[in-house]
Motif scaffolding. Structure first.
Motif, PDB file in Angstrom:
ATOM      1  N   HIS A  35      63.401  11.470  50.268  1.00  4.96           N
ATOM      2  CA  HIS A  35      64.853  11.250  50.339  1.00  4.96           C
ATOM      3  C   HIS A  35      65.599  12.275  49.479  1.00  4.96           C
ATOM      4  O   HIS A  35      66.622  12.813  49.886  1.00  4.96           O
TER       5      HIS A  35
ATOM      6  N   GLN B   6      73.520   8.674  54.169  1.00  6.31           N
ATOM      7  CA  GLN B   6      72.464   7.744  54.577  1.00  6.31           C
ATOM      8  C   GLN B   6      71.242   7.861  53.651  1.00  6.31           C
ATOM      9  O   GLN B   6      70.653   6.855  53.256  1.00  6.31           O
TER      10      GLN B   6
ATOM     11  N   ASP C 198      71.892   6.135  50.307  1.00  3.74           N
ATOM     12  CA  ASP C 198      71.775   4.674  50.429  1.00  3.74           C
ATOM     13  C   ASP C 198      70.292   4.281  50.565  1.00  3.74           C
ATOM     14  O   ASP C 198      69.842   3.299  49.977  1.00  3.74           O
ATOM     15  N   ARG C 199      69.546   5.091  51.324  1.00  3.38           N
ATOM     16  CA  ARG C 199      68.105   4.817  51.478  1.00  3.38           C
ATOM     17  C   ARG C 199      67.370   4.966  50.151  1.00  3.38           C
ATOM     18  O   ARG C 199      66.464   4.194  49.845  1.00  3.38           O
TER      19      ARG C 199
ATOM     20  N   GLN D  88      68.035   1.917  48.104  1.00  3.45           N
ATOM     21  CA  GLN D  88      67.345   0.749  48.641  1.00  3.45           C
ATOM     22  C   GLN D  88      65.817   0.879  48.468  1.00  3.45           C
ATOM     23  O   GLN D  88      65.144  -0.107  48.176  1.00  3.45           O
ATOM     24  N   THR D  89      65.302   2.096  48.622  1.00  3.23           N
ATOM     25  CA  THR D  89      63.860   2.312  48.467  1.00  3.23           C
ATOM     26  C   THR D  89      63.420   1.971  47.048  1.00  3.23           C
ATOM     27  O   THR D  89      62.398   1.303  46.841  1.00  3.23           O
TER      28      THR D  89
ATOM     29  N   GLN E 267      68.853  -4.027  64.443  1.00 12.82           N
ATOM     30  CA  GLN E 267      69.186  -2.586  64.417  1.00 12.82           C
ATOM     31  C   GLN E 267      69.333  -2.033  65.829  1.00 12.82           C
ATOM     32  O   GLN E 267      70.208  -1.209  66.089  1.00 12.82           O
TER      33      GLN E 267
ATOM     34  N   ARG F 102      74.783  -0.024  56.543  1.00  8.83           N
ATOM     35  CA  ARG F 102      74.227  -0.099  55.194  1.00  8.83           C
ATOM     36  C   ARG F 102      72.721  -0.294  55.280  1.00  8.83           C
ATOM     37  O   ARG F 102      72.213  -0.879  56.226  1.00  8.83           O
ATOM     38  N   GLU F 103      72.023   0.180  54.264  1.00 13.77           N
ATOM     39  CA  GLU F 103      70.569   0.005  54.232  1.00 13.77           C
ATOM     40  C   GLU F 103      70.187  -1.388  53.723  1.00 13.77           C
ATOM     41  O   GLU F 103      69.071  -1.831  53.922  1.00 13.77           O
TER      42      GLU F 103
END
Lengths: 265, 154
Positions: free
Chosen positions: A124, A142, A145-146, A149-150, B39, B55-56
């Motif tokens: 990422h 994106q 955000d990943r 979250q990861t 999704q 959003r994730e």
């Protein structure tokens, strides 16, 4: 009972059953039987900035700060710093500032390495650095955000729940600092309502106070606790739905002081 | 030479197994398969000029027919939000509604899909603040269902 009466009784029962399945127009949030999902999702700065931008273009470039990260063995501070750096990446995306996002992509990787999650984040982080270089802002957003979250998912897997809360808190703090700063520079009653977040702060405060003491030991975390307490009283709109300019300035100062303390401690 | 070859195979095997394990760890949420349904349904809203930004973060769990769960979420005025709720059984008929901090249902636009197992709703909050998503299942199905909620904003 006649057949006709039986028919009406059954029809009524079916109607009532159908109605019972409809969602109620009002729910009592104090009802002890309500079941709440415990996972909390903290809004990312871009969600808030999207609302503010609908009122007119903002100077997001002014919110970019070139702060150096200093790593130490305090994992709680590193987790907050990680959340902060990701939120600054979002500000860089909003400002479409290639250099700042490339730098933050590298900082994200250094912090992930310090937290022991670099292998999950590396892909990422590289995508952020390369995407920023090419100006592919949707993709960079994106990936940021990943990344966030990861790291949260990995922390949960590793049972590092306290770090999850601190990453979220750091991310929220960075976004709130930028939002308050933009509103302070260009105050409007209408825009001020974006800082109306009393329930969200209550939740962040509760998550923070629920952490084991070893995860929030030291002066920095005393300041975190005090700042959250202070912000809870400020980030609440008045009867007109606005937050006064004076309070916006106070929110800006309080969040900025805490962000600087996290970077510099 | 044979010892070196064995050592290489051993190290390679460990590395490969570790890489595979990492791949699996990222897929370990037991609700990932339901999230994929949501999704897939979301894809059309994430394209075009008026697209939503996904959003994730997401929520998941297990629901009994006729029972409801509430998800707290902070929404911001002037934004529009779209939420998707999916369950695996095509007869599941999930329900999703949004309530404000006083417990009043917020007007929203429902979006339907071909199967009965995914529903979606779009809200444009009047005020910034905390809202609650109420997710439930119609009692036309008798077994509990895994569920997942994803959301997007614009």
């Amino acid at each position: 009972m006649s057949r006709l009466s039986l028919f009406f009784a059954v029809s009524l029962l079916i109607t009532q059953w159908g109605r019972a399945q409809e969602a109620p127009a009002k729910i009592n949030l104090e009802d002890p039987d309500l079941v709440f999902v415990s996972d909390s999702v903290i809004p990312i700065p871009l969600e808030i900035f999207a609302s503010l931008d609908k009122m007119g273009a903002q100077d997001w470039g002014r919110q970019i700060e070139s702060r150096d990260i200093r790593l130490d063995a305090n994992r709680s501070r590193t987790a907050m710093l990680f959340g902060l750096v990701v939120s600054e990446g979002f500000i860089g995306v909003q400002a479409q500032d290639k250099e700042s996002v490339r730098r933050l992509g590298r900082d994200v990787l250094a912090l992930a390495r310090s937290l022991g999650v670099s292998s999950e984040v590396e892909e990422h982080a590289n995508a952020i650095v390369n995407g920023a270089g090419r100006g592919e802002w949707d993709m960079v957003r994106q990936e940021l955000d990943r990344t966030r979250q990861t790291v949260i998912n990995k922390m949960k897997e590793l049972r590092d729940d306290e770090l999850v809360a601190l990453v979220s808190l750091g991310g929220w703090l960075g976004g709130t600092e930028a939002l308050a700063s933009v509103l302070r520079d260009n105050y409007s009653v209408e825009g001020s309502d974006l800082l109306n977040q009393p329930d969200l702060i209550k939740q962040l405060k509760s998550d923070f106070n629920g952490l084991p003491k070893r995860a929030r030991r030291g002066d920095l975390f005393t300041q975190v606790s005090q700042t959250l307490e202070h912000l809870e009283s400020l980030m609440r709109s008045d009867e007109t739905g606005a937050i006064s300019e004076g309070k916006v300035i106070e929110i800006s100062l309080a969040t900025r002081n805490l962000v600087e303390a996290i970077y510099e401690s | 030479m044979r010892v070196r070859l064995s050592a290489f195979i051993f190290v390679f095997g460990i590395t490969f197994a570790a890489a595979q394990e990492e791949e699996l760890l990222s897929l370990t949420s037991p609700y990932n398969y339901v999230k994929l349904l949501a999704q897939e349904a979301a894809l059309p809203s994430l394209r075009g000029g008026e697209k939503f930004i996904l959003r994730e973060s997401w929520w998941s769990g297990n629901l009994e027919p006729g029972k409801a769960k509430l998800i707290q979420v902070q929404l911001f005025r002037r934004n529009a939000y779209q939420f998707w709720l999916a369950v695996p059984n095509r007869e599941g008929e999930p329900i999703i509604n949004v309530y404000d901090s006083e417990g009043n249902m917020v007007p929203s636009k429902s979006v339907g899909f071909e199967g009965k197992n995914v529903v979606s709703t779009v809200v444009e909050p009047d005020t910034t603040g905390v809202y609650y998503l109420r997710v439930s299942l119609k009692t036309t199905i008798d077994s509990p269902q895994d569920w997942a909620v994803i959301y997007a904003y614009r």
